[in-house]
Design a protein around this motif. Structure first.
Motif, PDB file in Angstrom:
ATOM      1  N   LYS A  67     -13.824  59.624  42.454  1.00 40.34           N
ATOM      2  CA  LYS A  67     -12.574  58.887  42.295  1.00 40.34           C
ATOM      3  C   LYS A  67     -12.498  58.057  41.018  1.00 40.34           C
ATOM      4  O   LYS A  67     -11.576  57.284  40.860  1.00 40.34           O
ATOM      5  CB  LYS A  67     -12.334  57.987  43.504  1.00 40.34           C
ATOM      6  CG  LYS A  67     -13.373  56.892  43.698  1.00 40.34           C
ATOM      7  CD  LYS A  67     -13.010  56.016  44.886  1.00 40.34           C
ATOM      8  CE  LYS A  67     -14.014  54.895  45.040  1.00 40.34           C
ATOM      9  NZ  LYS A  67     -13.641  53.974  46.089  1.00 40.34           N
ATOM     10  N   TYR A  68     -13.459  58.204  40.116  1.00 39.92           N
ATOM     11  CA  TYR A  68     -13.462  57.374  38.915  1.00 39.92           C
ATOM     12  C   TYR A  68     -13.447  58.216  37.641  1.00 39.92           C
ATOM     13  O   TYR A  68     -14.109  59.248  37.556  1.00 39.92           O
ATOM     14  CB  TYR A  68     -14.705  56.483  38.863  1.00 39.92           C
ATOM     15  CG  TYR A  68     -14.750  55.453  39.958  1.00 39.92           C
ATOM     16  CD1 TYR A  68     -13.919  54.341  39.944  1.00 39.92           C
ATOM     17  CD2 TYR A  68     -15.616  55.604  41.030  1.00 39.92           C
ATOM     18  CE1 TYR A  68     -13.956  53.399  40.959  1.00 39.92           C
ATOM     19  CE2 TYR A  68     -15.665  54.660  42.050  1.00 39.92           C
ATOM     20  CZ  TYR A  68     -14.832  53.567  42.009  1.00 39.92           C
ATOM     21  OH  TYR A  68     -14.860  52.639  43.014  1.00 39.92           O
ATOM     22  N   ASN A  82     -10.016  53.704  38.482  1.00 39.14           N
ATOM     23  CA  ASN A  82     -10.052  54.169  39.853  1.00 39.14           C
ATOM     24  C   ASN A  82      -8.801  55.009  40.123  1.00 39.14           C
ATOM     25  O   ASN A  82      -7.681  54.498  40.051  1.00 39.14           O
ATOM     26  CB  ASN A  82     -10.112  52.974  40.811  1.00 39.14           C
ATOM     27  CG  ASN A  82     -10.269  53.371  42.253  1.00 39.14           C
ATOM     28  OD1 ASN A  82      -9.651  54.305  42.734  1.00 39.14           O
ATOM     29  ND2 ASN A  82     -11.105  52.620  42.963  1.00 39.14           N
ATOM     30  N   HIS A  88      -8.151  49.465  36.901  1.00 38.27           N
ATOM     31  CA  HIS A  88      -9.349  49.625  36.081  1.00 38.27           C
ATOM     32  C   HIS A  88     -10.041  48.293  35.888  1.00 38.27           C
ATOM     33  O   HIS A  88      -9.463  47.229  36.097  1.00 38.27           O
ATOM     34  CB  HIS A  88      -8.989  50.220  34.720  1.00 38.27           C
ATOM     35  CG  HIS A  88      -8.320  49.248  33.800  1.00 38.27           C
ATOM     36  ND1 HIS A  88      -6.967  49.009  33.840  1.00 38.27           N
ATOM     37  CD2 HIS A  88      -8.812  48.421  32.842  1.00 38.27           C
ATOM     38  CE1 HIS A  88      -6.653  48.105  32.939  1.00 38.27           C
ATOM     39  NE2 HIS A  88      -7.758  47.720  32.311  1.00 38.27           N
TER      40      HIS A  88
END
Length: 127
Positions: A67-68, A82, A88
């Motif tokens: 997810k990043y 994210n 962020h």
């Protein structure tokens, strides 16, 4: 990846492209923004980082397959974006344990570890 018609000259502004299957999107960076192009919707979203320093530019990015998206900058900092919350935070270069004056030039994910290559040939591992 822009929906509007662009001239070929703009293509060289794109520094890196990542496909994120969970988002059904292509992410790209240019010098000052993260760009998300949603393939099914054919919609572009530009993500700016208001806390960038003067003359700071986005340089490289890597997706952690979860997810990043991590994005390195010309000043040696790294943004952690994210995808779920669309927020962020900035990792200061001083927190990366790099040699004095050394800056990240390349970032990649390998075995769930963020590897950061530097201009002087060093690397650090953030897990």
């Amino acid at each position: 990846i822009y929906p509007e018609k662009i001239k070929r000259i703009h293509l060289n502004e794109i520094k890196k492209i990542e496909f994120v299957s969970s988002e059904k999107s292509i992410f790209a960076i240019n010098s000052n923004e993260l760009i998300k192009y949603n393939l099914p919707e054919k919609k572009t979203v530009r993500i700016n980082f208001e806390d960038m320093k003067n003359h700071e530019k986005l340089e490289d990015m890597a997706f952690d397959e979860k997810k990043y998206i991590f994005i390195s900058t010309s000043k040696g900092d790294i943004y952690n974006y994210n995808l779920l919350t669309q927020t962020h935070y900035k990792i200061n270069r001083n927190d990366l344990n790099l040699s004095t004056g050394d800056l990240p030039t390349q970032i990649e994910f390998y075995n769930n570890n963020l590897l950061i290559g530097t201009q002087n040939g060093g690397y650090t591992n953030m897990n």
